[in-house]
Design a protein around this motif. Structure first.
Motif, mmCIF file in Angstrom:
data_model
loop_
_atom_site.group_PDB
_atom_site.id
_atom_site.type_symbol
_atom_site.label_atom_id
_atom_site.label_comp_id
_atom_site.label_asym_id
_atom_site.label_seq_id
_atom_site.Cartn_x
_atom_site.Cartn_y
_atom_site.Cartn_z
ATOM 1 N N GLU A 162 0.838 -1.194 0.000
ATOM 2 C CA GLU A 162 0.000 0.000 0.000
ATOM 3 C C GLU A 162 0.881 1.255 0.000
ATOM 4 O O GLU A 162 2.016 1.235 0.476
ATOM 5 C CB GLU A 162 -0.892 0.019 1.251
ATOM 6 N N PRO A 163 0.349 2.374 -0.526
ATOM 7 C CA PRO A 163 1.092 3.637 -0.446
ATOM 8 C C PRO A 163 0.956 4.336 0.902
ATOM 9 O O PRO A 163 1.597 5.364 1.128
ATOM 10 C CB PRO A 163 0.456 4.483 -1.560
ATOM 11 N N ASP A 164 0.153 3.791 1.813
ATOM 12 C CA ASP A 164 -0.055 4.409 3.119
ATOM 13 C C ASP A 164 1.099 4.045 4.047
ATOM 14 O O ASP A 164 0.953 3.284 5.009
ATOM 15 C CB ASP A 164 -1.394 3.953 3.703
ATOM 16 N N ILE A 165 2.279 4.610 3.741
ATOM 17 C CA ILE A 165 3.487 4.369 4.527
ATOM 18 C C ILE A 165 4.054 5.722 4.947
ATOM 19 O O ILE A 165 3.667 6.774 4.428
ATOM 20 C CB ILE A 165 4.535 3.567 3.718
ATOM 21 N N TRP A 166 5.019 5.687 5.873
ATOM 22 C CA TRP A 166 5.513 6.940 6.442
ATOM 23 C C TRP A 166 6.199 7.823 5.416
ATOM 24 O O TRP A 166 6.159 9.057 5.513
ATOM 25 C CB TRP A 166 6.450 6.653 7.612
ATOM 26 N N ASP A 167 6.855 7.235 4.421
ATOM 27 C CA ASP A 167 7.486 8.057 3.386
ATOM 28 C C ASP A 167 6.480 8.991 2.736
ATOM 29 O O ASP A 167 6.811 10.135 2.376
ATOM 30 C CB ASP A 167 8.109 7.161 2.315
#
Length: 414
Positions: free
Chosen positions: A169-174
């Motif tokens: 998923e793109p829901d990461i801290w970066d």
């Protein structure tokens, strides 16, 4: 809330404010900045007297929008080059953002536009995804069945299953820190097109729970080949989220949202450190630590010991001996293009010379910003018995490029 009154001040300029222009919360925020040397707020008979220090940027208060302008009128494109140089980040290309012009919008818009440009580039290339653990209800087993949740929440029913999955998923801290920074940039943007683009781009990123959580994530981030393309965007995000305070540029004092303040002396020190490091390497030298065992320490006085530490200490190859020579360099954010070097700075550089420079070449360097070309003058401090030291005063043209400045510094270090 009514439209805020805009007040513009240059560095070290002052203005009078009516008692009704500052709320109690504003006074607390300004006193907090005063404790850190950003400005001075003093009461007078009719209200307040506000004096700016060597801090530039934007501070949005309840009833006023305070714009602190630098004493060096640096065009927008040049400021972006020097900021990116200090951050060791690439300069955002004009093709991916609006032109780097300051005009009435001020310097806060520039940094918001830089963040926007980097985030738009990431979106075009595709956001980084990573495996994220999620707990969800599914009709079929995906991932791993959560037996405890199934037994306590579904009571043995099998129409819906509690499962734990790991999906990319793109829901990461970066990405979360960028979404949070884009949102924080919105109140600072005066240009309507920029504000609209920030709002649209922020919607494409996930967000951290709080700005503080985003900052803690930025402090922990380590760059690898998987996320190195995020480095520039994270640098601009950190600048905005700290209200101007970036590691190695400004100390993080927990600046509140809706502000972007740059401490210009600290920024100039960061620029000089990188200029000198590159120039020394080109001359076959290197920078060395100026603290610890190599520091100048004062002991025996009341209280704790004190230290003298130049901004940069350079080790250069000596001409007549194999032992390298040390050259102390200090960054001075002062108008030494218009005034003589102060006695306090001369005393400070003489201390550095006594502590570091060899006896046959007692030399130190001051590097200051200026406009309209480069200057190089030499101060010789002479006593009745001998020469105490030589101080090279080098003026760096802020309208030039960092590469040109490195060449000038390199010639002064020979």
């Amino acid at each position: 809330m009514p439209e805020r009154t805009e007040i513009r001040l240059g560095e070290y300029e002052s203005a009078r404010l009516g008692i009704e222009q500052l709320t109690s919360r504003d006074v607390d925020r300004l006193h907090a900045l005063q404790d850190r040397g950003g400005l001075t707020l003093t009461p007078d008979r009719t209200g307040w007297r506000l004096k700016a220090d060597a801090t530039v940027g934007v501070l949005i208060l309840d009833r006023i929008r305070l714009v602190l302008e630098p004493k060096f009128a640096i065009p927008g494109a040049q400021l972006m080059r020097w900021l990116a140089y200090a951050l060791a980040a690439p300069v955002p290309h004009q093709a991916t953002a609006r032109p780097w012009a300051t005009d009435h919008d001020g310097y806060a818009d520039l940094i918001a536009a830089a963040l926007l440009a980097e985030c738009q580039a990431l979106l075009r290339d595709g956001l980084r995804r990573d495996y994220v653990r999620q707990e969800r209800l599914e009709p079929l087993v995906r991932g791993r069945l959560d037996v405890a949740a199934q037994a306590t929440r579904r009571y043995g029913q099998l129409d819906q299953l509690h499962v734990r999955t790991f999906d990319r998923e793109p829901d990461i801290w970066d990405n979360r820190v960028l979404g949070t920074a884009l949102k924080a940039a919105l109140p600072l943007a005066r240009n309507p097109d920029l504000a609209r683009a920030l709002h649209q781009t922020a919607a494409a990123f996930s967000h951290a729970p709080t700005p503080g959580a985003a900052l803690r994530a930025l402090d922990r981030v380590q760059y690898t080949r998987l996320n190195v393309r995020y480095h520039a965007a994270h640098s601009w995000a950190c600048l905005l989220l700290r209200g101007g305070g970036v590691t190695d540029i400004l100390a993080d004092h927990g600046a509140t949202a809706e502000s972007l303040l740059l401490a210009m002396p600290a920024l100039w020190e960061s620029v000089v450190r990188r200029l000198v490091s590159q120039a020394a390497a080109a001359n076959g030298g290197r920078t060395v630590p100026a603290g610890g065992a190599t520091g100048i320490t004062v002991r025996g006085d009341l209280g704790n010991s004190s230290t003298f530490r130049p901004d940069v200490l350079v080790s250069l190859p000596a001409r007549a001996t194999a032992q390298p020579r040390l050259l102390p360099v200090d960054a001075k954010y002062k108008r030494y293009d218009r005034q003589s070097v102060g006695a306090g700075d001369v005393h400070q550089l003489l201390t550095y010379i006594a502590g570091y420079a060899p006896d046959d070449t007692p030399t130190a360097v001051i590097i200051h910003p200026q406009q309209g070309g480069y200057t190089h003058r030499t101060l010789r401090v002479v006593g009745p018995a001998r020469t105490l030291g030589t101080i090279h005063v080098l003026g760096i043209d802020t309208h030039a490029t960092p590469d040109e400045a490195v060449t000038i510094v390199r010639s002064a270090l020979r």
